[in-house]
Design an enzyme around this catalytic site. Structure first.
Site, PDB file in Angstrom:
ATOM      1  N   CYS A   1       0.844  -1.206   0.000  1.00 25.56           N
ATOM      2  CA  CYS A   1       0.000   0.000   0.000  1.00 25.56           C
ATOM      3  C   CYS A   1       0.879   1.255   0.000  1.00 25.56           C
ATOM      4  O   CYS A   1       0.554   2.247  -0.665  1.00 25.56           O
ATOM      5  CB  CYS A   1      -0.936  -0.003   1.205  1.00 25.56           C
ATOM      6  SG  CYS A   1      -2.373  -1.096   0.998  1.00 25.56           S
TER       7      CYS A   1
ATOM      8  N   HIS B   1      -0.560 -10.359  -4.404  1.00 21.45           N
ATOM      9  CA  HIS B   1       0.354 -10.059  -5.514  1.00 21.45           C
ATOM     10  C   HIS B   1       0.620 -11.306  -6.329  1.00 21.45           C
ATOM     11  O   HIS B   1       0.701 -12.401  -5.799  1.00 21.45           O
ATOM     12  CB  HIS B   1       1.676  -9.460  -5.013  1.00 21.45           C
ATOM     13  CG  HIS B   1       2.371 -10.271  -3.945  1.00 21.45           C
ATOM     14  ND1 HIS B   1       1.956 -10.265  -2.636  1.00 21.45           N
ATOM     15  CD2 HIS B   1       3.436 -11.100  -4.001  1.00 21.45           C
ATOM     16  CE1 HIS B   1       2.744 -11.060  -1.926  1.00 21.45           C
ATOM     17  NE2 HIS B   1       3.645 -11.592  -2.718  1.00 21.45           N
TER      18      HIS B   1
ATOM     19  N   GLY C   1       4.077 -19.520   1.987  1.00 19.30           N
ATOM     20  CA  GLY C   1       5.289 -18.693   1.974  1.00 19.30           C
ATOM     21  C   GLY C   1       5.030 -17.230   1.677  1.00 19.30           C
ATOM     22  O   GLY C   1       5.914 -16.516   1.219  1.00 19.30           O
TER      23      GLY C   1
END
Ligand code: 5GP
Ligand code: ZN
Length: 118
Positions: A5, A95, A88
């Site tokens: 962000c 993303h 992980g």
């Protein structure tokens, strides 16, 4: 606020490759392939697991665009999204990793030996 962000707001610098109103693509700080780009929605959402259909659709089509822009759409590439602790995931902002620019080994991005992977 999470680090991605902050990258969207330019409070943390990044090497941007492409963006529109809703999505942003920038180079990973620690590349695992000759081309390693992170692709995110600008609006915070934690991961693939909780993202809505519109976000996933937009992110996927935007990822195709970035692959074309980087000139790897014909040679091929890999898209990975890590989810949660066992997946992980280090940054809790959805993303996609776009990896390419070389013939990627199986397991290039995770541990190579499946026997050792769990
Ligand atoms: P994950 O493990 O959450 O799937 O991936 C997080 C990725 O973000 C890692 O590949 C890591 O190198 C990258 N990363 C972490 N912090 C930063 C940063 O501040 N800038 C950039 N460009 N990438 C980052
Ligand atoms: Zn965020």
């Amino acid at each position: 606020m999470c680090i991605f962000c902050k990258i969207v707001r330019d409070e943390i610098p990044s090497n941007r490759v492409h963006e529109n109103d809703d999505f942003l693509a920038f180079h990973d700080i620690n590349p695992k392939a000759p081309i390693h780009i992170l692709i995110i929605p600008k609006a915070h959402t934690a991961s693939f697991a909780t993202a809505d259909a519109k976000t996933l659709e937009g992110l996927s089509l935007f990822t195709q665009e970035v692959a074309r822009l980087m000139g790897i759409d014909q040679s091929g590439y890999r898209v990975i999204t890590n989810i949660g602790e066992d997946g992980g995931q280090e940054v809790a902002h959805l993303h996609y990793h776009l990896l390419g620019g070389a013939k990627l080994r199986f397991g290039h991005f995770t541990d190579a030996n499946t026997k050792d992977n769990f």
